[in-house]
Design an enzyme around this catalytic site. Structure first.
Site, mmCIF file in Angstrom:
data_model
loop_
_atom_site.group_PDB
_atom_site.id
_atom_site.type_symbol
_atom_site.label_atom_id
_atom_site.label_comp_id
_atom_site.label_asym_id
_atom_site.label_seq_id
_atom_site.Cartn_x
_atom_site.Cartn_y
_atom_site.Cartn_z
ATOM 1 N N TYR A 140 -40.432 30.530 35.997
ATOM 2 C CA TYR A 140 -40.658 29.099 36.195
ATOM 3 C C TYR A 140 -42.051 28.687 35.701
ATOM 4 C CZ TYR A 140 -36.658 27.878 39.173
ATOM 5 O OH TYR A 140 -35.403 27.592 39.663
ATOM 6 N N LYS A 185 -34.042 42.952 39.941
ATOM 7 C CA LYS A 185 -33.250 43.457 38.813
ATOM 8 C C LYS A 185 -34.081 44.594 38.210
ATOM 9 C CE LYS A 185 -29.826 43.190 35.795
ATOM 10 N NZ LYS A 185 -28.416 43.471 36.102
ATOM 11 N N ASP A 218 -27.269 41.177 40.704
ATOM 12 C CA ASP A 218 -25.873 40.917 40.311
ATOM 13 C C ASP A 218 -24.901 41.345 41.419
ATOM 14 O OD1 ASP A 218 -26.654 43.517 39.738
ATOM 15 O OD2 ASP A 218 -25.675 43.635 37.784
ATOM 16 N N ASP A 242 -33.483 30.830 43.826
ATOM 17 C CA ASP A 242 -32.888 29.520 43.543
ATOM 18 C C ASP A 242 -31.368 29.656 43.490
ATOM 19 O OD1 ASP A 242 -32.738 26.796 42.715
ATOM 20 O OD2 ASP A 242 -32.510 27.469 40.640
ATOM 21 N N ASP A 246 -28.266 28.604 46.657
ATOM 22 C CA ASP A 246 -27.140 27.668 46.478
ATOM 23 C C ASP A 246 -25.830 28.380 46.813
ATOM 24 O OD1 ASP A 246 -28.904 25.694 45.458
ATOM 25 O OD2 ASP A 246 -27.423 25.024 43.995
HETATM 26 C C1 IPM Z 1 -34.501 23.682 43.882
HETATM 27 C C2 IPM Z 1 -34.289 23.050 42.519
HETATM 28 C C3 IPM Z 1 -35.570 23.139 41.718
HETATM 29 C C4 IPM Z 1 -35.872 24.626 41.487
HETATM 30 C C5 IPM Z 1 -35.582 22.380 40.379
HETATM 31 C C6 IPM Z 1 -35.169 20.952 40.544
HETATM 32 C C7 IPM Z 1 -36.944 22.453 39.748
HETATM 33 O O1 IPM Z 1 -33.198 23.635 41.871
HETATM 34 O O2 IPM Z 1 -35.420 23.268 44.602
HETATM 35 O O3 IPM Z 1 -33.751 24.584 44.246
HETATM 36 O O4 IPM Z 1 -35.283 25.252 40.600
HETATM 37 O O5 IPM Z 1 -36.730 25.132 42.220
HETATM 38 MN MN MN Z 2 -32.027 24.952 43.173
#
Ligand code: IPM
Ligand code: MN
Ligand code: NAD
Length: 363
Positions: A140, A185, A218, A242, A246
């Site tokens: 990042y 990884k 993975d 990240d 999710d």
């Molecule tokens: C999150 C989002 C952010 C990230 C993006 C919008 C920069 O996906 O907060 O999870 O990748 O950190």
């Molecule tokens: Mn995210």
């Protein structure tokens, strides 16, 4: 009466809708517990590009630094995808400017939602985990280059960067079930080999009583949905965290339920739902505000040190879910605003600890 200043950064898409709901809940906390919260509202992301030509205007950053805590909605959207500085860059700069190296993302499966997830009830029942995502390193923030049809994002980690989040994760595991799963990884990435080395050493030297396991990312993505109950604290780098967070949100039923706290060495912390601006739902009053509301609970607990108040918000969320008040992502029919109102009206004076409380050591 102590005054707490909270900087509100609604951002884009569903951001303003979910932060409005969270603000209403915080106002209900202020009334119930006799606090004074002063809210100041500032543009970030696409809204800030429109208003001030930059996704993180100087005035917004200054206001965040001056606040006791920051509550953010979400940034981004197709309208700004080709902007010279994208909305997302504003959020990344804000995290960096405030020194927020740890992003804490709890996932808890509420008993009355266990049969509303896409996964089998017997797999998700009882899940209670927290992802510690390193937030200021990796690809990042490494050098980014574009030379015609060649592009690169440099992935860099230093020992101190890995060590500080590792300590936080182990401290947290101490107050929970005593297990850390470090995800990397290391079979491919040099940064992951350093990651594994540092985590192993910190464990051996300072936290030998905690169970530590290493898992490649993975197979972790697979294990996480096959036997999610076996995880307690998941520790990982920026990009893996990240993605996995999710994925983990689906265990609870919806991405719209997941909160997060981004914390560093000092205040203020930044609190925001895990989800994004959800352009498909924007301005329809259909987003689930619980991720933002539980982020406000984390703001109370970790940003302002108001434990009972955070418990009250978490209890109000649990109460609303138990009585079947649900938004569309969970099969209900409540709008974002109405869901926020139900939760705000469920905030009551102390009744004991929250049924589910994230124990965490900070600073
Ligand atoms: C999150 C989002 C952010 C990230 C993006 C919008 C920069 O996906 O907060 O999870 O990748 O950190
Ligand atoms: Mn995210
Ligand atoms: P997203 O998280 O916005 O949406 C993914 C899916 O989840 C969509 O189907 C959406 O409808 C659903 N969803 C999200 N939030 C919800 C909620 N509160 N209630 C119910 N359903 C919800 O991810 P995306 O579509 O990949 O990204 C859209 C934009 O958001 C992009 O510009 C991205 O960069 C940005 N983003 C920002 C943040 C942030 O500000 N922290 C986080 C992730 C993505």
């Amino acid at each position: 009466m102590k005054n707490h200043t909270i900087a509100l950064l609604p951002g884009d898409g569903v951001g303003p809708e979910v932060t409005n709901a969270a603000r209403e809940v915080l106002e209900s906390v202020a009334d119930t517990y006799d606090h004074r919260f002063t809210f100041t509202t500032h543009p970030v992301g696409g809204a800030a590009i429109d208003a001030a030509g930059d996704p993180l205007p100087e005035a917004t950053l200054k206001a965040c630094r001056a606040a006791d805590a920051v509550l953010l909605g979400a940034v981004g959207g197709p309208r700004w995808d080709t902007a010279p500085r994208r909305p997302e860059a504003g959020l990344l700069d804000l995290r960096k400017a405030l020194g927020l190296f740890a992003n804490v993302r709890p996932v808890y499966v509420h008993a009355s939602l266990a049969d509303r997830t896409p996964l089998k009830k017997e797999i998700v029942s009882g899940v209670d985990l927290v992802v510690f995502r390193e937030l200021l390193g990796g690809s990042y923030y490494g050098e980014k280059k574009r030379d015609g049809e060649v592009a690169s994002d440099l992935c860099v980690y230093t020992r101190p960067e890995i060590e500080r989040i590792t300590r936080l994760a182990f401290e947290t595991a101490r107050g929970r079930r005593g297990k850390v799963t470090s995800v990397d990884k290391a079979n491919v990435m040099e940064t992951s080999r350093l990651w594994r080395e540092v985590v192993t050493r910190v464990h051996r030297e300072s936290y030998p009583e905690i169970e530590l396991e290493h898992q490649l990312v993975d197979s972790m993505a697979m294990h996480l949905i096959r036997h999610p109950r076996s995880y307690d604290v998941i520790l990982t780098e920026n990009m893996f965290g990240d993605i996995l967070s999710d994925e983990a949100s689906v265990l609870a039923g919806s991405l719209g339920l997941s909160p997060s706290a981004s914390i560093g060495d000092g205040r203020p912390g930044l609190f925001e739902p895990v989800h994004g601006s959800a352009p498909d739902l924007a301005s329809k009053d259909t987003a689930n505000p619980i991720g933002a509301i539980l982020s406000a609970a984390m703001l109370l607990r970790f940003g302002l040190g108001l434990e009972a108040e955070a418990d009250a918000v978490e209890n109000a969320v649990a109460g609303a879910i138990d009585q079947g008040s649900l938004t569309r992502d969970l099969g209900g029919d409540l709008g974002c605003r109405a869901m926020g109102e139900v939760i705000a009206s469920g905030v009551v004076a102390p009744r004991g600890f929250a049924a589910h409380r994230l124990q965490m050591q900070w600073g």
